[in-house]
Design an enzyme around this catalytic site. Structure first.
Site, mmCIF file in Angstrom:
data_model
loop_
_atom_site.group_PDB
_atom_site.id
_atom_site.type_symbol
_atom_site.label_atom_id
_atom_site.label_comp_id
_atom_site.label_asym_id
_atom_site.label_seq_id
_atom_site.Cartn_x
_atom_site.Cartn_y
_atom_site.Cartn_z
ATOM 1 C CD1 TRP A 130 0.597 -6.305 6.669
ATOM 2 C CD2 TRP A 130 2.637 -6.750 5.856
ATOM 3 N NE1 TRP A 130 0.465 -6.568 5.329
ATOM 4 C CE2 TRP A 130 1.698 -6.838 4.800
ATOM 5 C CE3 TRP A 130 3.984 -6.971 5.578
ATOM 6 C CZ2 TRP A 130 2.070 -7.157 3.498
ATOM 7 C CZ3 TRP A 130 4.347 -7.287 4.284
ATOM 8 C CH2 TRP A 130 3.397 -7.374 3.261
ATOM 9 C CE LYS A 246 1.114 -0.372 1.123
ATOM 10 N NZ LYS A 246 0.168 -1.413 1.261
HETATM 11 C C1 LMR Z 1 -2.085 -4.210 3.850
HETATM 12 O O1 LMR Z 1 -1.505 -4.355 4.932
HETATM 13 O O2 LMR Z 1 -3.313 -4.220 3.750
HETATM 14 C C2 LMR Z 1 -1.285 -3.993 2.595
HETATM 15 O O3 LMR Z 1 0.061 -3.914 2.915
HETATM 16 C C3 LMR Z 1 -1.596 -4.964 1.517
HETATM 17 C C4 LMR Z 1 -1.028 -6.331 1.765
HETATM 18 O O4 LMR Z 1 -0.360 -6.828 0.868
HETATM 19 O O5 LMR Z 1 -1.271 -6.929 2.806
#
Ligand code: LMR
Length: 397
Positions: A130, A246
């Site tokens: 992420w 979520k």
């Molecule tokens: C995402 O990955 O789109 C979500 O977790 C929102 C974010 O804060 O990045």
């Protein structure tokens, strides 16, 4: 003081939200930021949340300070949600949970805690991971190293490469794992792989740090927590960051939790006191409302049932959209991995130029990495997205 500051580029995920909002095309499709959307493209407040809020309004008696750990009831119930009631780590008093401002708050406070444990801590993160993991953990001063995770050819987990790389980690290093619904790839570890990584972590004396932001949106509340539960049972120490953004749809209420599994209750108490002191010096205490809503739901059988039904509906819809997209893309290239992946996200594996073409020519927005939010599709938009994708993917690069 400010005159030397340069304007930074936009955040890759939040910046895209803004660009999408400013696009005047009426047929634009947002597959960017990870929020659940229904068939109408809305992110409604869950009915269980609405009812809990109503009850809170009638019963809440104070807005006095809540304290650095947040609400005790919330912390207890989140521990049970993550581990399952009666988990051995709970029975042995090895579990401490604190409420945090969202999953990001949990991740950052875990990083601050790790720095207190060992200032030169190294955290291994998956490639890809992420976009905000590295700023959150690296920003706290931890050293970041990466382990390969995704086989780019098959868009499935490259488990051999992951394991071979983690063999190089030193005792005391931390391994960040996605509990379920890997963000950005949707490629999850299976039960055998969780067992193998638990063996490796145990043998090498590594500390697993599990980020679980999508429990219930992959295969179900229980199945999605399999890795967390296994590691918490077998290993002396585990850190878990969880989010209610979520699965409760509480994105803007900033509701999350940080769970420390310790070798024994005494060590857990000492560790938690350090964590609470770090929280006090960062943001003092978390906001109350979202956690009060979650606590009300988890503690009220009919609201719990209502929430589970709604969550299962969201999970099923995502699985159906996965099958439908995979079918619609058909023989245009092998997109069958979309059906095998889990959670909100899939990596399409197309180039940044192709991503840009989809945005410019068709008004279809996804991250530059080609991550799409499956839950941003609907039966109405899916055929157009599939056609555009086939057209762009079929072009010579
Ligand atoms: C995402 O990955 O789109 C979500 O977790 C929102 C974010 O804060 O990045």
């Amino acid at each position: 003081m400010f005159e030397h500051l340069k304007t930074l580029p936009q955040d890759p995920i939040l910046g895209l939200m803004k660009t999408f909002r400013e696009d005047p095309r009426s047929n634009k499709v947002d597959l960017g930021v990870g929020v659940y959307r229904d068939e109408a493209g809305a992110t409604p407040i869950m009915a269980a949340v609405q009812q809990a809020q109503q009850r809170l309004l009638e019963t809440e008696t104070t807005k006095a300070y809540i304290g650095p750990a947040g609400a005790e009831g919330f912390n207890h119930l989140i521990g049970q949600l993550l581990l399952g009631a009666g988990h051995p780590a709970l029975n042995d008093g090895r579990v401490n949970v604190v409420q945090t401002p969202g999953g990001c708050g949990a991740l950052r406070m875990a990083a601050e805690f790790l720095k207190l444990c060992k200032p030169d801590t190294t955290v291994w993160v998956s490639t890809p991971t992420w976009a905000n993991h590295i700023p959150l953990l690296g920003g706290a001063g931890l050293s970041i190293r990466e382990y390969p995770y995704l086989d780019k050819a098959t868009l499935s987990v490259d488990f051999d490469a992951m394991m071979a790389c983690l063999e190089q980690a030193d005792a005391g290093d931390v391994v960040l794992l996605h509990g379920c619904c890997h963000n950005p790839s949707g490629a999850d570890l299976d039960a055998d792989q969780w067992t193998a990584i638990t063996d490796l972590v145990e043998r090498k004396g590594l500390l697993p740090f599990i980020d679980i932001a999508y429990q219930g949106l992959g295969e179900g509340l229980e199945q999605d927590a399999l890795g967390v539960r296994l590691m918490a049972e077998r290993l002396p120490e585990v850190i878990v960051a969880s989010s209610c953004s979520k699965n409760f749809g509480l994105y803007r209420e900033r509701t999350g939790a940080l769970m420390l599994i310790s070798a024994n209750a005494a060590q857990g108490q000492a560790a938690t006191s350090q964590l609470l002191s770090a929280i006090r010096s960062h943001y003092s205490m978390p906001p109350s409302h979202g956690a009060a809503v979650v606590e009300m739901i988890l503690d009220t059988p009919e609201l719990m049932q209502q929430w589970q039904n709604e969550l299962n509906g969201m999970c099923t819809r995502i699985l159906e959209l996965r099958s439908a997209l995979s079918r619609a893309l058909g023989p245009a290239g092998d997109f069958s991995f979309i059906e095998r992946q889990r959670g909100m996200f899939s990596f399409l594996g197309i180039s940044p130029q192709q991503v840009q073409s989809l945005r410019d020519e068709f008004g279809i927005y996804m991250l530059d990495s080609s991550r799409i939010n499956i839950a941003g599709l609907s039966t109405a938009t899916l055929p157009r997205v599939a056609e555009a994708l086939k057209e762009v993917a079929g072009r010579a690069e």
